[in-house]
Design an enzyme around this catalytic site. Structure first.
Site, PDB file in Angstrom:
ATOM      1  N   ALA A 236      -6.460   5.625  47.838  1.00 30.81           N
ATOM      2  CA  ALA A 236      -6.216   4.200  48.087  1.00 30.81           C
ATOM      3  C   ALA A 236      -4.825   3.779  47.610  1.00 30.81           C
ATOM      4  CB  ALA A 236      -7.295   3.367  47.407  1.00 30.81           C
ATOM      5  N   HIS A 237      -4.523   2.499  47.847  1.00 34.32           N
ATOM      6  CA  HIS A 237      -3.173   2.003  47.563  1.00 34.32           C
ATOM      7  C   HIS A 237      -2.850   2.030  46.067  1.00 34.32           C
ATOM      8  CE1 HIS A 237      -4.948  -2.380  47.668  1.00 34.32           C
ATOM      9  NE2 HIS A 237      -5.509  -1.635  46.746  1.00 34.32           N
ATOM     10  N   ASN A 238      -1.580   2.336  45.806  1.00 40.74           N
ATOM     11  CA  ASN A 238      -1.008   2.335  44.445  1.00 40.74           C
ATOM     12  C   ASN A 238      -1.528   3.451  43.547  1.00 40.74           C
ATOM     13  OD1 ASN A 238      -1.377  -0.966  45.110  1.00 40.74           O
ATOM     14  ND2 ASN A 238       0.679  -0.258  44.602  1.00 40.74           N
TER      15      ASN A 238
END
Length: 348
Positions: A236-238
């Site tokens: 997922a993001h980050n």
């Protein structure tokens, strides 16, 4: 085909026996035949070595003189040496330089680059020497791909993503798609949060088939140098993944989690968001990680396999643990209220 002494000269190790022996491939003890080089990585397979038809064998130091009189290479780690020999016998095919007539390329590419039919390369893309872009790949605007990297057919790389040198990306991987970022209104409707970060992938990373890596919401999603990602992983993001970390198939990593260097995450693990996992952590298969891990070690949250009837019986006991704990607390409180038999005794 290679002589044993040629392999030792290239890879190291100690040669025992006829170095002029020519081997054609590396094989398992069971499957090896005439002209094959086998390996003994686990002592429990010693009996198979005695019956193997391999022409030569890779062994560890403890097995140097005790197991066979056939030619052998003695290595610190026979399994690692096998992997190195297999790479010598099976190098990746060299790029076939050129852009296929059915590819759509809007950026200049070095003469050594191979771009296959149906691939799309948008504007402002930077591609290093000896890159291979397989059939049907989509490379978005502003992407950077380092020298020697290979993209299998049907890889999608969204705009702005960065891929380092000597990476391998297998079919169906999606790099740089939007992270799952939404804010909720009071009436329950979801408002999409623009995902403005990138995906940045270091050198020598391998990404398995149908793995997805989301771009960051504000900061970048980062995959460290030498990381190895299996098939069907969701990142997922980050998320930040450290150098030389290996992650097996069907792992899901929620947003803004940081995983350290040299970790091993087994198949089917679920990792919650906003956690930190230290360097040199091993997580067992199907474990659910819901809190940060700050020290190296092996972590497991799954129950061992057992017969269904035993599981039903044991789970029925688990259901009563709260009631049992309440009973124990009540007994402790009652015991504390009982008079001390010794307190009323008068010294004689």
């Amino acid at each position: 085909m290679f002589r044993l002494d040629e392999l030792v000269a290239r890879l190291g190790g100690e040669l025992v026996g006829d170095g002029a022996l020519v081997v054609r491939r590396v094989a398992t003890l069971d499957q090896a035949g005439e002209g094959d080089l086998a390996f003994l990585a686990n002592p429990k397979y010693l009996s198979r070595l005695k019956s193997s038809r391999a022409a030569a064998v890779i062994v560890g130091h403890k097995a140097r003189d005790a197991v066979t009189d056939r030619p052998r290479i003695v290595a610190d780690d026979p399994y690692l040496y096998y992997a190195q020999v297999a790479s010598v016998f099976n190098p990746p095919p060299p790029p076939r330089p050129g852009v296929h007539p059915l590819a759509a390329v809007s950026s200049p590419v070095p003469a050594s680059v191979q771009i296959d039919a149906g691939a799309v390369v948008e504007a402002d893309v930077e591609i290093g020497d000896d890159v291979v872009i397989g059939a049907g790949c989509s490379i978005g605007q502003g992407v950077r791909i380092g020298a020697g990297t290979r993209l299998a057919p049907r890889v999608v790389v969204y705009a702005g993503s960065v891929i380092g040198r000597d990476c391998i990306v297998h079919s169906g991987a999606v790099i740089g798609s939007d992270g799952f970022g939404f804010a909720r209104e009071q009436n329950g409707r979801w408002i999409k949060i623009p995902q403005m970060g990138r995906v940045v992938i270091g050198d020598d990373v391998e990404i398995g088939a149908n793995t997805t890596i989301d771009r960051g919401a504000l900061d970048d999603t980062v995959i460290g140098r030498g990381a190895k990602l299996d098939n069907q992983i969701q990142i997922a993001h980050n998320v930040q993944i450290g150098e030389d970390t290996a992650i097996a198939g069907c792992v899901g990593i929620a947003g803004s989690t940081t995983i350290g260097a040299r970790c091993m995450i087994a198949g089917g693990v679920g990792i919650a968001g906003h956690l930190t996992i230290a360097d040199d952590v091993v997580v067992s298969a199907a474990t659910v990680v819901v809190k940060s891990i700050h020290r190296p070690g092996v972590y497991t949250s799954t129950l061992p396999l057992q017969a269904h009837a035993d599981w039903v019986k044991n789970f029925s006991h688990l259901r009563h643990l709260d009631a049992l704990a309440e009973r124990v607390r009540a007994l402790e409180q009652e015991a504390q209220r009982l008079p001390d038999k010794n307190s009323d005794q008068t010294p004689g």
